[in-house]
Design a protein around this motif. Structure first.
Motif, short mmCIF file in Angstrom:
data_model
loop_
_atom_site.label_atom_id
_atom_site.label_comp_id
_atom_site.label_asym_id
_atom_site.label_seq_id
_atom_site.Cartn_x
_atom_site.Cartn_y
_atom_site.Cartn_z
N ILE A 414 72.66 48.09 30.18
CA ILE A 414 71.39 48.83 30.15
C ILE A 414 71.20 49.26 28.70
O ILE A 414 71.94 50.11 28.19
CB ILE A 414 71.41 50.04 31.08
N VAL A 415 70.26 48.63 28.00
CA VAL A 415 70.19 48.78 26.55
C VAL A 415 68.77 49.07 26.07
O VAL A 415 67.80 48.71 26.73
CB VAL A 415 70.69 47.49 25.85
N ARG A 416 68.72 49.71 24.92
CA ARG A 416 67.44 49.79 24.22
C ARG A 416 67.19 48.45 23.54
O ARG A 416 68.11 47.84 22.99
CB ARG A 416 67.45 50.91 23.19
N ALA A 417 65.96 47.97 23.58
CA ALA A 417 65.63 46.64 23.05
C ALA A 417 65.53 46.71 21.53
O ALA A 417 64.44 46.68 20.95
CB ALA A 417 64.33 46.13 23.66
N THR A 418 66.69 46.80 20.88
CA THR A 418 66.74 46.87 19.43
C THR A 418 67.85 45.96 18.91
O THR A 418 68.87 45.76 19.58
CB THR A 418 66.99 48.33 18.97
N LEU A 421 71.06 43.99 20.57
CA LEU A 421 70.94 44.28 22.00
C LEU A 421 69.76 43.51 22.59
O LEU A 421 69.83 42.97 23.69
CB LEU A 421 70.75 45.78 22.22
N ASN A 422 68.68 43.47 21.83
CA ASN A 422 67.49 42.76 22.30
C ASN A 422 67.74 41.25 22.34
O ASN A 422 67.24 40.55 23.23
CB ASN A 422 66.30 43.06 21.38
N ASP A 423 68.53 40.75 21.38
CA ASP A 423 68.75 39.30 21.29
C ASP A 423 69.74 38.78 22.33
O ASP A 423 69.73 37.59 22.64
CB ASP A 423 69.28 38.95 19.89
N THR A 424 70.61 39.63 22.84
CA THR A 424 71.68 39.15 23.71
C THR A 424 71.50 39.51 25.18
O THR A 424 72.18 38.92 26.03
CB THR A 424 73.04 39.70 23.23
N VAL A 425 70.63 40.46 25.48
CA VAL A 425 70.42 40.87 26.87
C VAL A 425 69.03 40.42 27.32
O VAL A 425 68.03 40.72 26.67
CB VAL A 425 70.56 42.40 27.04
N GLU A 426 68.97 39.72 28.44
CA GLU A 426 67.71 39.25 29.01
C GLU A 426 67.28 40.21 30.12
O GLU A 426 68.02 40.44 31.08
CB GLU A 426 67.91 37.84 29.57
N ASN A 427 66.10 40.79 29.97
CA ASN A 427 65.65 41.81 30.91
C ASN A 427 65.42 41.24 32.31
O ASN A 427 64.94 40.11 32.47
CB ASN A 427 64.35 42.44 30.40
N THR A 436 69.82 39.27 32.69
CA THR A 436 71.25 39.58 32.59
C THR A 436 71.48 41.08 32.42
O THR A 436 72.62 41.50 32.19
CB THR A 436 71.88 38.84 31.39
N GLY A 437 70.42 41.88 32.47
CA GLY A 437 70.57 43.32 32.32
C GLY A 437 69.22 44.01 32.38
O GLY A 437 68.23 43.44 32.85
N PHE A 438 69.20 45.24 31.89
CA PHE A 438 67.99 46.08 31.96
C PHE A 438 67.72 46.65 30.56
O PHE A 438 68.62 47.18 29.92
CB PHE A 438 68.19 47.22 32.96
N LYS A 439 66.45 46.53 30.12
CA LYS A 439 66.10 46.97 28.77
C LYS A 439 64.95 47.97 28.80
O LYS A 439 64.10 47.94 29.69
CB LYS A 439 65.69 45.77 27.91
N PHE A 440 64.95 48.86 27.79
CA PHE A 440 63.82 49.76 27.58
C PHE A 440 63.51 49.79 26.10
O PHE A 440 64.36 49.47 25.26
CB PHE A 440 64.11 51.16 28.12
N ASN A 441 62.27 50.18 25.76
CA ASN A 441 61.82 50.11 24.37
C ASN A 441 61.89 51.45 23.64
O ASN A 441 62.43 51.53 22.54
CB ASN A 441 60.39 49.57 24.30
#
Length: 536
Positions: A414-418, A421-427, A436-441
Motif C-alpha cells: 500500500i504505497v503513495r504513487a511516488t 513506488l509508482n513504477d513497481t506497484v500496479e494499482n 499488485t497492490g493499492f496506491k494513493f496520490n
C-alpha cells in the motif's frame, strides 16, 4: 546462411561512491554500488570500485591488501595530501575494490556522514572532494584508463567537474565519459564558497552555469552540469526531480539536461529475498503453494505480542522513522486505522518523537499494535513474510526496495504513487481484477485511511481478488540483470557522446587501421551498440 554474431565492445569502468554493501551502508546507494559491478563484469566489462576506507572496514575481515605506493591527492590550497590504498574484491565477485585510507577523514566512530549525535561532520566537503580527486589519481597510479566513470550523488559529483577542467588534457583520463546517478536529490553537498580554493578548478566555474548556488558551492549541481549523462533510480523519480517538489531548487538545472536524463530501477537480490528459500522465516512457500505463509503470519503475530488470528489482516511497516517516509502523516492517521478490524506491526527507528509515539501504540491498542524500535534483518524478513499488507506512505521514494520485497512475498504493498513506488506497484483495478497492490496520490491522513480501508474491505469481501493480486504480485521480478543491461546502454551512449566514437574494441586486439578499416570498425561499433541490451 547463419548471421555472424557481433561481440559487444568491452568497457573500462570506474565506479566511485561513498558506500557499498557489505563494507559500509546507510541507504540504497550502498546496495547499488555493492551489487551492480558484479553484474556489469558478467557482461564482460572491466569494472573497478573506489570507496573510502571507513573505520568499520576491517582489512582482515575482507582480505584487503595495502598497495606499496602511497597516493598523492592534490587539494588546492591545502596542498597535496597523502593516502594509503587497500585493494580487495567485492564479496562473491572478482571485481576489484580500492579503499582510500586517510585516517583524518575516514577513521571516525560515528556514521559515514554524521557524528554519533546525528550531526553532519563539519568537514564533509573536504572528505568527499578528497575521495573524488583520489579516485582520479588512483587511475593514474595504477595505469587504469577508464572509458567511463560512474559517480553517485553529491559525494563523488566533483569527478565530472575535475574531468572537464583539471584533467581535460590528461592523456589517461581526458577522454573518460561520466554518468551521474542521483539516488536522493534532497542531499546536494552545499558548502561555503571558499571550497573553490580546495577544488582548485578556478573561480570562473563558480557561476550559475556551474558550481554556484545561492553564493555557495553545490557539488551535486556541478555534477549535473558537467556529467556526460545523468540518471535517477526510477523513471518516475527522473520526472519528479524536474519539479519544484522533487528538485529541491535544482529542478531547472535538471530540466536543462532533460535530453541526457534517464531513469533506471534498482534491482533486488532475490537470493536474499525469496520466500522459497528464506532461512529467517517460519516456513518457506511459493506462489503455487502458499501454505507456509499462514505459519509465517502466526510467527509474526507471536513475535510482536499479538493474538494469533488467521482471520484478521496484518499490516506491516519496516522503515526509517523520518520525515521522508511520511511517518508524521501516518501518525495522524494511525488512531483511525486501528479502528478497523486489523493488526499493525512496525519495525524501525528514527526521529525521537516518532520512536516514542510508535513505541506507545501497543500499550494504547493491546492486541492490535506491535512495535520494535530498532532494526533487525531477521525481523525485517519475518514482517515481509508474515504480513498481509505492507505500508509505504513516503513523501518521496527515489526507488525503494521494500515494496519489491513485499511483492515477492505476496504481501500486497500500500504505497503513495511516488518515485519507484509508482513504477513497481500496479494499482488494483476493481473491474478487471488486475493489479499488485493499492496506491494513493495525496499524502494526507484521509488518503492513507481510505486506501487502508479499501485494502481491508478487499481482504474481507473479495477473496478471489486477493488471490489474483497475490499471484500477480509474486510473479513480478526486478532483477539486477535487467538493470545492468540498461546501465550498459547508458555507458555506451555516454562514451559515444564524449569521444564521438564507440567503445574501444579490446577483445581481440584491433589491427592497425587504415582510413578504410577505420570506417568499417566504426560501422561495426554502431551495429553492436544497437544490438546490445535493453534500452533505458
Amino acid at each position: 546462411m547463419k548471421e555472424k554474431k557481433i561481440k559487444k565492445n568491452r568497457l573500462n569502468i570506474l565506479i566511485a561512491a561513498s558506500e557499498a554493501v557489505p563494507f559500509a551502508k546507510e541507504g540504497g546507494l550502498g546496495d547499488v554500488v555493492g551489487t551492480l559491478p558484479s553484474f556489469l563484469r558478467q557482461l564482460g566489462h572491466d569494472v573497478r570500485v573506489v570507496l573510502p576506507r571507513y573505520r568499520q572496514i576491517s582489512a582482515e575481515k575482507y582480505g584487503l591488501k595495502k598497495l606499496d605506493s602511497p597516493l598523492g591527492v592534490p587539494m588546492g590550497v591545502l596542498g597535496t595530501l597523502w593516502a594509503g590504498v587497500l585493494e580487495g574484491r567485492l564479496p562473491g565477485s572478482d571485481c576489484p575494490a580500492y579503499f582510500i585510507e586517510h585516517d583524518h577523514f575516514y577513521d571516525r566512530k560515528g556514521g559515514l556522514y554524521n557524528d554519533p549525535d546525528g550531526v553532519g561532520y563539519p568537514d564533509n566537503d573536504n572528505r568527499f572532494v578528497f575521495l573524488s580527486r583520489a579516485g582520479l589519481e588512483l587511475c593514474r597510479m595504477t595505469g587504469f584508463r577508464p572509458d567511463l566513470i560512474h559517480v553517485h550523488d553529491w559525494h563523488t559529483a566533483a569527478i565530472p567537474v575535475f574531468l572537464n577542467t583539471l584533467y581535460r588534457d590528461d592523456p589517461l583520463l581526458g577522454r573518460a565519459a561520466t554518468l551521474l546517478t542521483i539516488h536522493n536529490m534532497q542531499y546536494q553537498g552545499e558548502f561555503y564558497a571558499g571550497l573553490m580554493e580546495i577544488l582548485g578548478v578556478g573561480w570562473e566555474h563558480f557561476t550559475h552555469l556551474g558550481l554556484e548556488m545561492f553564493n555557495k558551492v553545490n557539488l551535486l549541481k556541478g555534477g549535473i552540469c558537467h556529467s556526460t549523462l545523468i540518471n535517477a533510480v526510477s523513471p518516475t523519480y527522473a520526472q519528479e526531480i524536474q519539479t519544484p517538489e522533487g528538485g529541491y531548487g535544482l529542478e531547472g538545472v535538471v530540466r536543462g539536461r532533460h535530453p541526457d536524463l534517464s531513469g533506471i530501477l534498482n534491482g533486488v537480490d532475490y537470493d536474499a529475498w525469496n520466500p522459497e528459500t528464506d532461512s529467517h522465516i517460519a516456513a518457506t512457500y511459493s506462489a503455487s503453494d502458499r501454505t507456509g505463509k499462514a505459519l509465517c503470519k502466526a510467527e509474526l503475530q507471536r513475535r510482536f505480542g499479538l493474538p494469533v488470528r488467521p482471520d484478521v489482516p496484518v499490516f506491516g511497516l519496516v522503515s526509517r522513522l523520518v520525515h521522508q517516509k511520511g511517518i508524521d502523516v501516518l501518525a495522524e492517521a494511525i488512531h483511525r486505522l486501528l479502528g478497523y478490524d486489523l493488526q499493525f506491526v512496525l519495525l524501525g527507528k528514527g526521529e525521537a518523537w516518532a520512536n516514542r509515539f510508535y513505541e506507545d501504540l501497543p500499550g494504547q491498542y493491546p492486541g492490535k499494535a506491535g512495535c520494535h524500535i530498532g532494526y533487525s534483518e531477521e525481523l525485517a524478513h519475518i514482517v515481509e513474510a508474515g504480513a498481509d499488507f505492507f505500508l509505504m506512505p513516503s513523501r518521496f521514494e527515489p526507488c525503494g526496495l521494500n515494496q519489491m520485497y513485499s511483492l515477492r512475498y505476496g504481501t500486497l504493498p500500500i504505497v503513495r504513487a511516488t518515485g519507484g513506488l509508482n513504477d513497481t506497484v500496479e494499482n488494483f483495478d476493481e473491474t478487471t481484477g488486475e493489479g499488485t497492490g493499492f496506491k494513493f496520490n495525496d499524502l494526507t491522513a484521509d488518503a492513507i485511511v481510505n486506501t487502508v480501508g479499501w485494502a481491508v474491505h478487499t481482504w474481507y469481501n473479495r477473496k478471489d481478488a486477493m488471490n489474483t493480486l497475490i499471484t500477480r504480485a509474486m510473479g513480478r521480478r526486478f532483477t539486477w540483470d535487467e538493470s545492468a543491461a540498461q546501465y550498459e546502454e547508458l555507458y555506451y551512449r555516454a562514451v559515444k557522446m564524449r569521444t564521438g566514437e564507440g567503445a574501444p574494441e579490446t577483445d581481440p586486439p584491433a589491427a592497425p587501421k587504415t582510413r578504410r578499416t577505420a570506417k568499417k570498425s566504426q560501422a561495426t561499433t554502431v551495429s553492436s551498440r544497437k544490438r546490445g541490451g535493453k534500452k533505458a
